[in-house]
Scaffold this motif. Structure first.
Motif, short mmCIF file in Angstrom:
data_model
loop_
_atom_site.label_atom_id
_atom_site.label_comp_id
_atom_site.label_asym_id
_atom_site.label_seq_id
_atom_site.Cartn_x
_atom_site.Cartn_y
_atom_site.Cartn_z
N PRO A 110 41.43 40.58 -42.65
CA PRO A 110 40.63 39.33 -42.45
C PRO A 110 39.37 39.30 -43.24
CG PRO A 110 41.46 40.13 -40.42
CD PRO A 110 41.43 41.42 -41.17
N GLU A 111 39.25 38.39 -43.58
CA GLU A 111 37.95 38.05 -44.43
C GLU A 111 36.93 37.10 -43.69
OE1 GLU A 111 37.33 39.34 -47.26
OE2 GLU A 111 39.37 40.50 -47.14
N GLU A 112 36.80 36.82 -42.47
CA GLU A 112 36.18 35.80 -41.79
C GLU A 112 34.86 36.39 -41.36
OE1 GLU A 112 37.88 33.18 -39.07
OE2 GLU A 112 40.12 33.80 -39.71
N ASN A 113 34.65 37.60 -41.13
CA ASN A 113 33.27 38.17 -40.90
C ASN A 113 32.38 38.15 -42.18
OD1 ASN A 113 34.88 39.48 -38.29
ND2 ASN A 113 32.86 38.78 -37.92
N THR A 114 31.18 37.89 -41.96
CA THR A 114 30.40 37.84 -43.27
C THR A 114 29.58 39.20 -43.21
OG1 THR A 114 28.60 36.53 -42.33
CG2 THR A 114 30.45 35.23 -43.56
N HIS A 115 29.41 39.65 -42.13
CA HIS A 115 28.53 40.92 -42.08
C HIS A 115 29.49 42.16 -41.28
CE1 HIS A 115 25.42 38.03 -42.74
NE2 HIS A 115 24.60 38.98 -43.21
N GLN A 121 49.09 38.80 -34.95
CA GLN A 121 49.11 37.98 -35.96
C GLN A 121 47.46 38.01 -36.40
OE1 GLN A 121 50.49 34.17 -34.84
NE2 GLN A 121 52.42 34.76 -34.84
N PRO A 122 47.04 39.12 -37.13
CA PRO A 122 45.45 39.45 -37.31
C PRO A 122 45.01 38.54 -38.47
CG PRO A 122 46.84 41.22 -38.09
CD PRO A 122 47.80 40.12 -37.45
N SER A 123 45.59 37.72 -39.25
CA SER A 123 45.17 37.14 -40.62
C SER A 123 43.99 36.04 -40.11
CB SER A 123 46.25 36.63 -41.28
OG SER A 123 47.08 35.64 -40.67
N TYR A 124 43.95 35.48 -39.03
CA TYR A 124 42.89 34.61 -38.77
C TYR A 124 42.54 34.67 -37.37
CZ TYR A 124 46.32 31.89 -36.40
OH TYR A 124 47.37 31.33 -35.73
N CYS A 125 41.19 34.44 -37.12
CA CYS A 125 40.80 34.43 -35.65
C CYS A 125 41.19 33.26 -34.80
CB CYS A 125 39.15 34.64 -35.48
SG CYS A 125 38.08 33.47 -35.82
N MET A 126 41.51 33.62 -33.65
CA MET A 126 41.79 32.59 -32.63
C MET A 126 40.74 31.57 -32.22
SD MET A 126 44.66 34.92 -30.53
CE MET A 126 44.74 33.72 -29.20
N TRP A 127 39.75 32.42 -31.88
CA TRP A 127 38.43 31.84 -31.25
C TRP A 127 37.19 32.38 -31.89
CZ3 TRP A 127 41.75 33.56 -27.16
CH2 TRP A 127 42.55 32.55 -26.59
N LYS A 128 36.03 31.51 -32.02
CA LYS A 128 34.98 31.92 -32.78
C LYS A 128 33.77 31.59 -31.80
CE LYS A 128 32.05 31.68 -37.00
NZ LYS A 128 32.13 30.71 -38.09
#
Length: 103
Positions: free
Chosen positions: A10-15, A45-52
């Motif tokens: 997944p590419e969602e975290n920036t750090h 299904q790890p390609s996107y986060c469910m909650w942030k």
């Protein structure tokens, strides 16, 4: 796990991710990060986060789920702020400040 190969990145975290905890009796896991977020993922299904969760004002250093009430977890940031969360209500239920004992 059997092949030890990455299925998804997944590419969602920036750090950097500082902690990972699995939600008891679930395929879900949570990550804390230097980008001041806590994210919940489904390992199936790890390609996107469910909650942030984005209300911390400093890097989130650690997190953990309640061992019996798996809808509750806490997170702690670099400013010693601890937030208690209800994952089902997507809400912060309490804020506390961690205090260190003098040696």
């Amino acid at each position: 796990m059997e092949t030890l190969k990455t299925e998804c990145t997944p590419e969602e975290n920036t750090h950097i991710i500082t902690d990972i905890r699995f939600r008891p009796n679930s395929t879900q896991l949570a990550t804390s990060s230097f980008d001041a977020t806590v994210r919940v993922w489904d390992a199936a299904q790890p390609s996107y986060c469910m909650w942030k969760f984005t209300v911390h004002t400093a890097q989130v250093m650690s997190l953990d789920f309640h061992p019996k009430k798996n809808d509750l977890f806490c997170s702690c940031d670099g400013n010693s702020e601890i937030r208690f969360w209800n994952i089902n209500q997507y809400s912060c239920t309490r804020i506390s400040e961690a205090s260190l004992l003098d040696p």
